[in-house]
Write an enzyme that holds these catalytic residues in place. Structure first.
Site, PDB file in Angstrom:
ATOM      1  N   CYS A   1     -11.101   5.824 -22.070  1.00  0.00           N
ATOM      2  CA  CYS A   1     -12.149   6.758 -21.609  1.00  0.00           C
ATOM      3  C   CYS A   1     -11.638   8.192 -21.516  1.00  0.00           C
ATOM      4  CB  CYS A   1     -12.774   6.292 -20.300  1.00  0.00           C
ATOM      5  SG  CYS A   1     -11.605   6.058 -18.962  1.00  0.00           S
TER       6      CYS A   1
ATOM      7  N   SER B   1     -14.041  -3.921 -15.134  1.00  0.00           N
ATOM      8  CA  SER B   1     -14.214  -5.262 -15.724  1.00  0.00           C
ATOM      9  C   SER B   1     -15.505  -5.902 -15.237  1.00  0.00           C
ATOM     10  CB  SER B   1     -13.018  -6.139 -15.330  1.00  0.00           C
ATOM     11  OG  SER B   1     -12.934  -6.204 -13.905  1.00  0.00           O
TER      12      SER B   1
ATOM     13  N   CYS C   1      -7.601   2.301  12.642  1.00  0.00           N
ATOM     14  CA  CYS C   1      -6.911   1.606  13.731  1.00  0.00           C
ATOM     15  C   CYS C   1      -7.548   0.237  13.932  1.00  0.00           C
ATOM     16  CB  CYS C   1      -7.012   2.432  15.021  1.00  0.00           C
ATOM     17  SG  CYS C   1      -6.308   1.569  16.432  1.00  0.00           S
TER      18      CYS C   1
ATOM     19  N   ASN D   1     -12.404   2.756  -7.161  1.00  0.00           N
ATOM     20  CA  ASN D   1     -10.981   3.079  -7.022  1.00  0.00           C
ATOM     21  C   ASN D   1     -10.680   3.688  -5.663  1.00  0.00           C
ATOM     22  OD1 ASN D   1     -10.849   2.230  -9.658  1.00  0.00           O
ATOM     23  ND2 ASN D   1     -10.880   4.304 -10.517  1.00  0.00           N
TER      24      ASN D   1
ATOM     25  N   TYR E   1       0.823  -1.223   0.000  1.00  0.00           N
ATOM     26  CA  TYR E   1       0.000   0.000   0.000  1.00  0.00           C
ATOM     27  C   TYR E   1       0.854   1.270   0.000  1.00  0.00           C
ATOM     28  CZ  TYR E   1      -4.267  -2.556  -0.087  1.00  0.00           C
ATOM     29  OH  TYR E   1      -5.281  -3.366  -0.534  1.00  0.00           O
TER      30      TYR E   1
ATOM     31  N   HIS F   1     -14.812   1.488  -1.981  1.00  0.00           N
ATOM     32  CA  HIS F   1     -13.816   0.595  -1.375  1.00  0.00           C
ATOM     33  C   HIS F   1     -12.771   1.320  -0.554  1.00  0.00           C
ATOM     34  CE1 HIS F   1     -14.925  -2.269  -4.905  1.00  0.00           C
ATOM     35  NE2 HIS F   1     -15.762  -2.402  -3.898  1.00  0.00           N
TER      36      HIS F   1
ATOM     37  N   GLY G   1     -14.528   2.032 -17.325  1.00  0.00           N
ATOM     38  CA  GLY G   1     -13.241   1.417 -16.978  1.00  0.00           C
ATOM     39  C   GLY G   1     -13.327   0.394 -15.878  1.00  0.00           C
TER      40      GLY G   1
HETATM   41  C1  BV8 Z   1     -18.177  -8.649  -0.214  1.00  0.00           C
HETATM   42  C2  BV8 Z   1      -9.908  -2.235  -2.734  1.00  0.00           C
HETATM   43  C3  BV8 Z   1     -19.704  -9.542   1.356  1.00  0.00           C
HETATM   44  C4  BV8 Z   1      -8.654  -3.018  -2.555  1.00  0.00           C
HETATM   45  C5  BV8 Z   1     -11.291  -3.803  -3.926  1.00  0.00           C
HETATM   46  C6  BV8 Z   1     -15.188 -15.461  -1.529  1.00  0.00           C
HETATM   47  C7  BV8 Z   1     -15.032 -14.954  -0.250  1.00  0.00           C
HETATM   48  C8  BV8 Z   1     -15.444 -13.686   0.079  1.00  0.00           C
HETATM   49  C9  BV8 Z   1     -16.014 -12.866  -0.880  1.00  0.00           C
HETATM   50  C10 BV8 Z   1     -16.140 -13.387  -2.143  1.00  0.00           C
HETATM   51  C11 BV8 Z   1     -15.768 -14.661  -2.488  1.00  0.00           C
HETATM   52  N1  BV8 Z   1     -16.031 -14.852  -3.807  1.00  0.00           N
HETATM   53  C12 BV8 Z   1     -16.580 -13.743  -4.317  1.00  0.00           C
HETATM   54  C13 BV8 Z   1     -16.645 -12.856  -3.315  1.00  0.00           C
HETATM   55  C14 BV8 Z   1     -17.115 -11.549  -3.416  1.00  0.00           C
HETATM   56  C15 BV8 Z   1     -15.902 -10.680  -3.724  1.00  0.00           C
HETATM   57  C16 BV8 Z   1     -15.731 -10.664  -5.223  1.00  0.00           C
HETATM   58  O1  BV8 Z   1     -16.515 -10.064  -5.901  1.00  0.00           O
HETATM   59  N2  BV8 Z   1     -14.719 -11.376  -5.704  1.00  0.00           N
HETATM   60  C17 BV8 Z   1     -14.509 -11.430  -7.145  1.00  0.00           C
HETATM   61  C18 BV8 Z   1     -13.028 -11.545  -7.426  1.00  0.00           C
HETATM   62  C19 BV8 Z   1     -15.323 -12.582  -7.698  1.00  0.00           C
HETATM   63  N3  BV8 Z   1     -16.259  -9.375  -3.240  1.00  0.00           N
HETATM   64  C20 BV8 Z   1     -15.887  -9.018  -2.032  1.00  0.00           C
HETATM   65  O2  BV8 Z   1     -15.190  -9.660  -1.297  1.00  0.00           O
HETATM   66  C21 BV8 Z   1     -16.485  -7.698  -1.607  1.00  0.00           C
HETATM   67  N4  BV8 Z   1     -17.125  -7.850  -0.347  1.00  0.00           N
HETATM   68  O3  BV8 Z   1     -18.634  -9.332  -1.085  1.00  0.00           O
HETATM   69  O4  BV8 Z   1     -18.693  -8.620   1.070  1.00  0.00           O
HETATM   70  C22 BV8 Z   1     -19.011 -10.804   1.782  1.00  0.00           C
HETATM   71  C23 BV8 Z   1     -18.212 -10.770   2.907  1.00  0.00           C
HETATM   72  C24 BV8 Z   1     -17.642 -11.957   3.334  1.00  0.00           C
HETATM   73  C25 BV8 Z   1     -17.854 -13.134   2.619  1.00  0.00           C
HETATM   74  C26 BV8 Z   1     -18.628 -13.133   1.463  1.00  0.00           C
HETATM   75  C27 BV8 Z   1     -19.195 -11.962   1.033  1.00  0.00           C
HETATM   76  C28 BV8 Z   1     -15.395  -6.663  -1.464  1.00  0.00           C
HETATM   77  C29 BV8 Z   1     -14.810  -6.360  -2.808  1.00  0.00           C
HETATM   78  C30 BV8 Z   1     -13.916  -5.153  -2.679  1.00  0.00           C
HETATM   79  C31 BV8 Z   1     -12.483  -5.581  -2.781  1.00  0.00           C
HETATM   80  N5  BV8 Z   1     -11.633  -4.396  -2.827  1.00  0.00           N
HETATM   81  N6  BV8 Z   1     -10.567  -2.687  -3.946  1.00  0.00           N
HETATM   82  C32 BV8 Z   1      -7.511  -2.324  -3.212  1.00  0.00           C
HETATM   83  O5  BV8 Z   1      -7.705  -1.552  -4.173  1.00  0.00           O
HETATM   84  O6  BV8 Z   1      -6.378  -2.599  -2.769  1.00  0.00           O
HETATM   85  S1  BV8 Z   1     -11.812  -4.431  -5.364  1.00  0.00           S
HETATM   86  C33 BV8 Z   1     -10.808  -3.900  -6.584  1.00  0.00           C
HETATM   87  O7  BV8 Z   1     -10.898  -4.836  -7.626  1.00  0.00           O
HETATM   88  C34 BV8 Z   1     -11.257  -2.608  -7.202  1.00  0.00           C
HETATM   89  O8  BV8 Z   1     -11.684  -1.706  -6.245  1.00  0.00           O
HETATM   90  C35 BV8 Z   1     -12.323  -3.042  -8.151  1.00  0.00           C
HETATM   91  O9  BV8 Z   1     -13.556  -3.172  -7.496  1.00  0.00           O
HETATM   92  C36 BV8 Z   1     -11.828  -4.397  -8.536  1.00  0.00           C
HETATM   93  C37 BV8 Z   1     -11.060  -4.307  -9.821  1.00  0.00           C
HETATM   94  O10 BV8 Z   1     -11.978  -4.150 -10.766  1.00  0.00           O
HETATM   95  P1  BV8 Z   1     -11.836  -2.953 -11.800  1.00  0.00           P
HETATM   96  O11 BV8 Z   1     -11.827  -1.666 -11.081  1.00  0.00           O
HETATM   97  O12 BV8 Z   1     -12.884  -3.189 -12.775  1.00  0.00           O
HETATM   98  O13 BV8 Z   1     -10.388  -3.112 -12.427  1.00  0.00           O
HETATM   99  P2  BV8 Z   1      -9.909  -4.246 -13.434  1.00  0.00           P
HETATM  100  O14 BV8 Z   1      -8.432  -4.157 -13.512  1.00  0.00           O
HETATM  101  O15 BV8 Z   1     -10.559  -5.535 -13.078  1.00  0.00           O
HETATM  102  O16 BV8 Z   1     -10.536  -3.795 -14.834  1.00  0.00           O
HETATM  103  C38 BV8 Z   1     -10.109  -2.594 -15.432  1.00  0.00           C
HETATM  104  C39 BV8 Z   1     -11.059  -2.361 -16.592  1.00  0.00           C
HETATM  105  O17 BV8 Z   1     -10.711  -1.130 -17.219  1.00  0.00           O
HETATM  106  C40 BV8 Z   1     -10.945  -3.427 -17.660  1.00  0.00           C
HETATM  107  O18 BV8 Z   1     -12.255  -3.773 -18.109  1.00  0.00           O
HETATM  108  C41 BV8 Z   1     -10.169  -2.734 -18.784  1.00  0.00           C
HETATM  109  O19 BV8 Z   1     -10.565  -3.214 -20.065  1.00  0.00           O
HETATM  110  C42 BV8 Z   1     -10.613  -1.319 -18.604  1.00  0.00           C
HETATM  111  N7  BV8 Z   1      -9.663  -0.303 -19.075  1.00  0.00           N
HETATM  112  C43 BV8 Z   1      -8.313  -0.335 -19.004  1.00  0.00           C
HETATM  113  N8  BV8 Z   1      -7.823   0.828 -19.496  1.00  0.00           N
HETATM  114  C44 BV8 Z   1      -8.888   1.586 -19.847  1.00  0.00           C
HETATM  115  C45 BV8 Z   1     -10.068   0.875 -19.582  1.00  0.00           C
HETATM  116  N9  BV8 Z   1     -11.290   1.373 -19.840  1.00  0.00           N
HETATM  117  C46 BV8 Z   1     -11.368   2.599 -20.373  1.00  0.00           C
HETATM  118  N10 BV8 Z   1     -10.288   3.361 -20.653  1.00  0.00           N
HETATM  119  C47 BV8 Z   1      -9.041   2.884 -20.408  1.00  0.00           C
HETATM  120  N11 BV8 Z   1      -7.975   3.642 -20.707  1.00  0.00           N
HETATM  121 ZN    ZN Z   2      -6.521   3.304  17.999  1.00  0.00          ZN
END
Ligand code: BV8
Ligand code: ZN
Length: 289
Positions: free
Chosen positions: A279, A237, A154, A129, A91, A146, A235
């Site tokens: 974008c 996925s 803390c 983001n 981070y 997020h 932007g």
């Molecule tokens: C939740 C902060 C309830 C971190 C992020 C098993 C156990 C527990 C949970 C799960 C599980 N299986 C599934 C889940 C749910 C899980 C999930 O969805 N997993 C996925 C992988 C299937 N979700 C969670 O855990 C969420 N919480 O469900 O709580 C719960 C609780 C306990 C148990 C069960 C359920 C929390 C999810 C949040 C995680 N934190 N971010 C950090 O940043 O360090 S997520 C992080 O990844 C981002 O914030 C964002 O959300 C995601 C990435 O996605 P994108 O932003 O879309 O980025 P990506 O690279 O994928 O795509 C980029 C896109 O841009 C592409 O399409 C590309 O083509 C396009 N692009 C590129 N360049 C350009 C462009 N477009 C336009 N112009 C350009 N120039």
């Molecule tokens: Zn404290």
């Protein structure tokens, strides 16, 4: 040339490409702009792709690796429990990258759109983001689903603070190098950031995989999505939940949804409009009135 896929259905590569081309063709921008002009409530839903042109690696793109780790493997409570030093290095690196980055034409187009139409329309920006670039571009009505790289929480007293100091602690000075050949991370826990109030270990105030989103933030985002006339999905996925559900649900209830991406996503077929391209180029065109 024929290709065989499971179930022995074969179709020519040419028709395969035509189908892909059909999905990939950009929509009618003037038609979309008409819909946007008459909208009263507009939501932007952004993902890592909007920051790609600011030089911030996306999760799933080529830059999605830090050292030998997928970003999503480090953005978990388990990773922080087993190696708070490694997660803080990760981070710290991202704080440094985002601090050096500038909002790009995509962020700025959204911020300008809000300042131009914000009195006659309800405009909300919901971002996945954590890089803070929408706020730095001037966006006011912003929901950070997020969390944010420059907020800490803390682990003991749960206090959340904004923290812009870089490095956030002396032990992280010159640490966080992303090279795959950097092995291990051995900063003693006592030298990692700690709470001034209760001396508990600080963590980034970021929603990790497997963690629930803040209920108030989620409720605010859902309310905006449930009432908008037009949603621009920029932007992302569309694979991470619950954010990935928002736009398809809006499209299903009849809102006009337009996707801005460099390639189709699993959600593209749900949306009326798809505009292919960076974008930083497509958004200014779509938002220029
Ligand atoms: C939740 C902060 C309830 C971190 C992020 C098993 C156990 C527990 C949970 C799960 C599980 N299986 C599934 C889940 C749910 C899980 C999930 O969805 N997993 C996925 C992988 C299937 N979700 C969670 O855990 C969420 N919480 O469900 O709580 C719960 C609780 C306990 C148990 C069960 C359920 C929390 C999810 C949040 C995680 N934190 N971010 C950090 O940043 O360090 S997520 C992080 O990844 C981002 O914030 C964002 O959300 C995601 C990435 O996605 P994108 O932003 O879309 O980025 P990506 O690279 O994928 O795509 C980029 C896109 O841009 C592409 O399409 C590309 O083509 C396009 N692009 C590129 N360049 C350009 C462009 N477009 C336009 N112009 C350009 N120039
Ligand atoms: Zn404290």
């Amino acid at each position: 040339m024929c290709i065989y896929i499971s179930g022995r259905i074969n179709y020519s590569l040419a028709s395969h490409n035509i189908i892909k081309m059909a999905i990939r063709q950009s929509s009618d921008m003037n038609k979309f702009k008409d819909a946007l002009r008459s909208a009263k409530k507009v939501v932007f839903l952004s993902g890592a792709g909007i920051s790609a042109e600011s030089g911030i690696p996306t999760f799933r793109g080529a830059g999605g690796l830090w050292r030998k780790y997928q970003a999503s493997a480090l953005a978990t409570p388990g990773a922080f429990r087993s190696s708070p030093s490694l997660v803080w290095e990760f981070y710290h690196y991202r704080r440094e990258v985002a601090a050096k980055a500038q909002p790009n034409a995509g962020h700025i187009a959204i911020a300008n759109y809000e300042s131009k139409y914000g009195t006659e329309k309800e405009i909300t920006v919901i971002t996945q983001n954590v890089d803070g670039l929408h706020a730095r571009a001037g966006t006011k009505n912003l929901i950070e689903l997020h969390g944010n790289l420059y907020k800490t929480r803390c682990t003991k007293c749960k206090e959340v603070l904004i923290n812009l100091t870089n490095p956030i602690c002396a032990a992280l000075e010159n640490r966080g190098a992303p090279d795959a050949n950097v092995v291990g991370s051995d900063i003693p826990v006592k030298e990692l950031p700690h709470c001034q109030k209760c001396s508990g270990l600080l963590r980034p105030h970021i929603v990790w995989f497997g963690e629930s989103l803040d209920p108030d933030i989620l409720q605010k985002a859902e309310a905006a999505m449930e009432s908008c006339d037009v949603c621009l999905v920029v932007g992302t996925s569309s694979v991470v939940y619950p954010a990935a559900m928002f736009a398809p649900q809006a499209a299903a209830r009849g809102a006009t949804v337009a996707e801005f991406n460099i390639e189709p996503t699993p959600a593209t077929h749900d949306f009326q409009f798809y505009f292919e391209g960076p974008c930083g180029t497509t958004l200014p065109t779509a938002l220029d009135g």
